[in-house]
Design a protein around this motif. Sequence first.
Motif, PDB file in Angstrom:
ATOM      1  N   LEU A 160     -44.957  -3.761  15.259  1.00  0.00           N
ATOM      2  CA  LEU A 160     -43.522  -3.502  15.306  1.00  0.00           C
ATOM      3  C   LEU A 160     -43.113  -2.921  16.650  1.00  0.00           C
ATOM      4  O   LEU A 160     -42.000  -3.170  17.125  1.00  0.00           O
ATOM      5  N   ARG A 161     -43.991  -2.142  17.266  1.00  0.00           N
ATOM      6  CA  ARG A 161     -43.704  -1.585  18.594  1.00  0.00           C
ATOM      7  C   ARG A 161     -43.507  -2.705  19.613  1.00  0.00           C
ATOM      8  O   ARG A 161     -42.548  -2.684  20.401  1.00  0.00           O
ATOM      9  N   ARG A 162     -44.397  -3.682  19.587  1.00  0.00           N
ATOM     10  CA  ARG A 162     -44.253  -4.802  20.516  1.00  0.00           C
ATOM     11  C   ARG A 162     -43.032  -5.640  20.159  1.00  0.00           C
ATOM     12  O   ARG A 162     -42.292  -6.100  21.026  1.00  0.00           O
ATOM     13  N   ARG A 163     -42.831  -5.855  18.856  1.00  0.00           N
ATOM     14  CA  ARG A 163     -41.706  -6.685  18.415  1.00  0.00           C
ATOM     15  C   ARG A 163     -40.377  -6.134  18.920  1.00  0.00           C
ATOM     16  O   ARG A 163     -39.549  -6.868  19.468  1.00  0.00           O
ATOM     17  N   CYS A 164     -40.149  -4.838  18.753  1.00  0.00           N
ATOM     18  CA  CYS A 164     -38.845  -4.283  19.124  1.00  0.00           C
ATOM     19  C   CYS A 164     -38.643  -4.311  20.638  1.00  0.00           C
ATOM     20  O   CYS A 164     -37.526  -4.556  21.113  1.00  0.00           O
ATOM     21  N   GLN A 165     -39.721  -4.097  21.411  1.00  0.00           N
ATOM     22  CA  GLN A 165     -39.553  -4.111  22.863  1.00  0.00           C
ATOM     23  C   GLN A 165     -39.370  -5.530  23.399  1.00  0.00           C
ATOM     24  O   GLN A 165     -38.616  -5.752  24.349  1.00  0.00           O
ATOM     25  N   LEU A 166     -40.051  -6.493  22.785  1.00  0.00           N
ATOM     26  CA  LEU A 166     -39.824  -7.887  23.162  1.00  0.00           C
ATOM     27  C   LEU A 166     -38.389  -8.297  22.859  1.00  0.00           C
ATOM     28  O   LEU A 166     -37.724  -8.953  23.671  1.00  0.00           O
ATOM     29  N   ALA A 167     -37.917  -7.899  21.677  1.00  0.00           N
ATOM     30  CA  ALA A 167     -36.557  -8.251  21.280  1.00  0.00           C
ATOM     31  C   ALA A 167     -35.526  -7.605  22.202  1.00  0.00           C
ATOM     32  O   ALA A 167     -34.481  -8.205  22.498  1.00  0.00           O
ATOM     33  N   ALA A 168     -35.814  -6.390  22.661  1.00  0.00           N
ATOM     34  CA  ALA A 168     -34.887  -5.717  23.562  1.00  0.00           C
ATOM     35  C   ALA A 168     -34.840  -6.402  24.923  1.00  0.00           C
ATOM     36  O   ALA A 168     -33.772  -6.525  25.532  1.00  0.00           O
ATOM     37  N   HIS A 169     -35.985  -6.868  25.390  1.00  0.00           N
ATOM     38  CA  HIS A 169     -36.055  -7.482  26.728  1.00  0.00           C
ATOM     39  C   HIS A 169     -35.685  -8.956  26.716  1.00  0.00           C
ATOM     40  O   HIS A 169     -35.045  -9.442  27.649  1.00  0.00           O
TER      41      HIS A 169
END
Length: 333
Positions: A128-137
């Motif tokens: 989820l940590r990677r998911r949210c940062q990918l989605a933000a970028h």
Amino acid sequence: MSPLRIATRRSPLALTQAEFIARALGERYPDIDIELLPIRTTGDRLLDAPLARFGGKGLFIKELEQALLDGRADLAVHSMKDVPVELPAGLALPVITARADPHDALVSKRFDSLRALPPKARIGTSSLRRRCQLAAHRPDLTIDVLRGGIDTRIKRLAAGDFDAIVLAVAGLERGGYEKHISEILPESIMLPAAGQGALGIECRADDARIRELIAPLACPDSTRCVEAERAFGRLLDGGCQMPIAAFATLRNGGLALRALVASLDGRRVLRTEIEGGIDDPRGLGTKAAQAMLDQGAQAILDEVRSELEGQVLADAPSPPSDPSSLGLRRSDS
């Protein structure tokens, strides 16, 4: 003298990490026999959904900890990013080893960077940590769940199931997969997880002999950084693979900690960066967490937990007869 027994997950990467610790101990204590005790964990069996739905990172170590508690093993080797911030009573984590590269990497057969991925490209991750940062970028990407060992994930990439995947650099390097790295993601795009890149050695808290044997493997600098990161997660109750990140480094004789909390869709991202003395890493992590709470992090985390609970109910028509078998009653979740 009885052999020294090391509990480890059965995955190739986990075995490699346990063998690394076994060799280090063997070089120091050539007269002690060392054995590995491979154990299949609950996290290894739940391969069809994000772990956060079933209790989070503790699912990777619960069975290893039980082996320590019942005396089948003397110590257990963990990736620190998989270790919940609260340990079961009777266990201790006295050793954190020198940290490998803590960053995340993009792995792709066709694209050499995250920027090069076309709109709607499918990218796989279990975090989820990677998911949210990918989605933000890159909100234009399609982000799907990808679980399994490194070899399984790379095979699915090669089969065309994904255009790219994101994995920890340390795991790729330890497993001999560094040639697959397309891009090491900068911290401005992908802030690492607490403890990422470091190994931890867990044992029974009252086992003075084992604590003395493993003490030389500890790295003081890595320990301070990881303690600050884990203290951040502790105050936020971030032990269940929540969408949070924390990364500490040595700076000007002290510690600098960068951290974030984000919504699953990446539309709300809270960030903080603070510095403090090297002798109080936990205080620094707590201070950073309080700064996040002051920004409204609790509302985001409550929303994430509610969404995850809803997914559990939707995915499981009938609840398990023993919820504790899925890690749902751990004190860290």
